[in-house]
Design an enzyme around this catalytic site. Sequence first.
Site, PDB file in Angstrom:
ATOM      1  N   LYS A 207     -26.362  -2.600   3.764  1.00 52.11           N
ATOM      2  CA  LYS A 207     -26.380  -1.521   4.698  1.00 52.11           C
ATOM      3  C   LYS A 207     -27.453  -1.822   5.669  1.00 52.11           C
ATOM      4  O   LYS A 207     -28.490  -0.777   5.729  1.00 52.11           O
ATOM      5  CB  LYS A 207     -27.261   0.077   3.282  1.00 52.11           C
ATOM      6  CG  LYS A 207     -25.928  -0.410   2.491  1.00 52.11           C
ATOM      7  CD  LYS A 207     -26.433   1.281   1.175  1.00 52.11           C
ATOM      8  CE  LYS A 207     -25.277   1.507   0.633  1.00 52.11           C
ATOM      9  NZ  LYS A 207     -25.334   2.577  -0.015  1.00 52.11           N
TER      10      LYS A 207
ATOM     11  N   GLU B  23     -14.155  13.642  14.368  1.00 52.33           N
ATOM     12  CA  GLU B  23     -14.508  13.354  15.765  1.00 52.33           C
ATOM     13  C   GLU B  23     -12.577  13.131  17.045  1.00 52.33           C
ATOM     14  O   GLU B  23     -11.904  12.534  16.652  1.00 52.33           O
ATOM     15  CB  GLU B  23     -14.455  11.920  16.321  1.00 52.33           C
ATOM     16  CG  GLU B  23     -14.509  11.774  17.481  1.00 52.33           C
ATOM     17  CD  GLU B  23     -14.822  10.052  17.914  1.00 52.33           C
ATOM     18  OE1 GLU B  23     -14.804   9.445  19.308  1.00 52.33           O
ATOM     19  OE2 GLU B  23     -15.429   9.505  17.031  1.00 52.33           O
TER      20      GLU B  23
ATOM     21  N   HIS C 134      -9.605  12.689  26.478  1.00 48.79           N
ATOM     22  CA  HIS C 134     -10.340  13.872  25.653  1.00 48.79           C
ATOM     23  C   HIS C 134     -10.571  14.526  26.343  1.00 48.79           C
ATOM     24  O   HIS C 134     -10.826  15.842  25.538  1.00 48.79           O
ATOM     25  CB  HIS C 134     -11.895  13.324  26.169  1.00 48.79           C
ATOM     26  CG  HIS C 134     -12.668  12.215  24.621  1.00 48.79           C
ATOM     27  ND1 HIS C 134     -12.628  12.031  23.642  1.00 48.79           N
ATOM     28  CD2 HIS C 134     -11.753  10.880  25.579  1.00 48.79           C
ATOM     29  CE1 HIS C 134     -12.642  10.958  23.095  1.00 48.79           C
ATOM     30  NE2 HIS C 134     -12.028  10.270  23.992  1.00 48.79           N
TER      31      HIS C 134
ATOM     32  N   ASP D  58     -18.228   3.605   0.428  1.00 45.48           N
ATOM     33  CA  ASP D  58     -19.333   3.417   0.324  1.00 45.48           C
ATOM     34  C   ASP D  58     -19.853   3.835   1.979  1.00 45.48           C
ATOM     35  O   ASP D  58     -19.647   2.521   2.646  1.00 45.48           O
ATOM     36  CB  ASP D  58     -20.536   2.448   0.021  1.00 45.48           C
ATOM     37  CG  ASP D  58     -21.625   2.967  -0.156  1.00 45.48           C
ATOM     38  OD1 ASP D  58     -22.377   3.953   1.165  1.00 45.48           O
ATOM     39  OD2 ASP D  58     -22.656   2.377  -1.329  1.00 45.48           O
TER      40      ASP D  58
END
Length: 404
Positions: free
Chosen positions: A228, A99, A399, A303
Amino acid sequence: MTDAEALADRVRDGDLRFHELEDHADADTASAARRLLVEAQSGASLDAVGDYGFPAEQADPNIENMVGAAQIPMGVAGPVTVDGGALSGERYLPLATTEGALLASVNRGLSVVDGAGGARARVTKSGMTRAPVFSVADIVEAEALVSWVRDNEPALKEAAEETTNHGELLDVTPYVVGNSVFLRFRYDTKDAMGMNMATIATQAACDVVEAETTASLVALSGNLCTDKKPAAINAVEGRGRSVTADVTIPRETVEERLHTTPEAIAEINTRKNLVGSAKAGSLGFNAHVANVVAAMFLATGQDAAQVVEGSNAITTAETTPDGDLYVSVSLASLEVGTVGGGTKLPTQSEGLDILGVRGGGDPAGANADALAEAIAVGSLAGELSLLAALGSRHLSSAHEELGR
């Protein structure tokens, strides 16, 4: 014909299965054979995927059917001074991401934080959880099971801890729903993230429950852990590390470096991160903590799926009585480790080395605490930078200037 080509032919002829290649060749040759098979079937070129910088066998504990590596650009933000319970001094923060503008934003936030004297950070709670679900006949048996667990927690602790040299069972909390009883086991897993450790230990404890009561184990994970998946229980009770980072920034710095005011940042945080998140029914009350958590997870071998819980965070901002800006970010369920799992892979090990936290800490758990504090400080910087960009109305132009 190369060894990889010969192996690929044997798979095509039905002599070998795709997942059996490691039984007949070293890991790099097996990986190359799989690439040939996938390229032939898909028409794709896997030259970049196959150009990885470590022996494939090093990844054996981490992946099956390996064909190569997905290379994610990695940068550093900082340095920043950290006053942590486990991490102290000046540090660069490693982040791996695709990103654009993320590193620039975090770097800007860290520069401002460092100019204000650095960030404070502390782990306030620690414990990896696993919550099996048992079935019983009715509420009478459910209540009896809860009473038994409360009276026999030492026996459960003994059974669980026999399976590990490092894990320690901290407590067991029962939850009853009709004829289902959930037992939420919480462990100190030291410098390991500890999900496998907790799972194996909990199975041993469950064997004791079934042997000594009328309850039957339905599932070793009953989703009350919660792993998760977004879950309010993690936001309230925590999972892994609960960690907070904060900083007080002088008004002059806010105005000169961030081109806004403490009042504007505080109002944006209230209306966006608190009110807006509440209206949306969000479990996280922050601007983009997941960005930093994900990037630092990828850089240090955590993870990646546990970004779901790791980004469960609340950001606060207020004007102090002296007119300065106080900002904090509290991550309720940051599941991290510095040993085991992906932390052993070469680039991820180097990411941990950047922070000085690879391997087991002294005392045990100190390195994982330090990693949690580093991620919290990075998240704090990211929140500050984005809130300031909104306050100065520079978000879209930033941006655009970076070509994103």
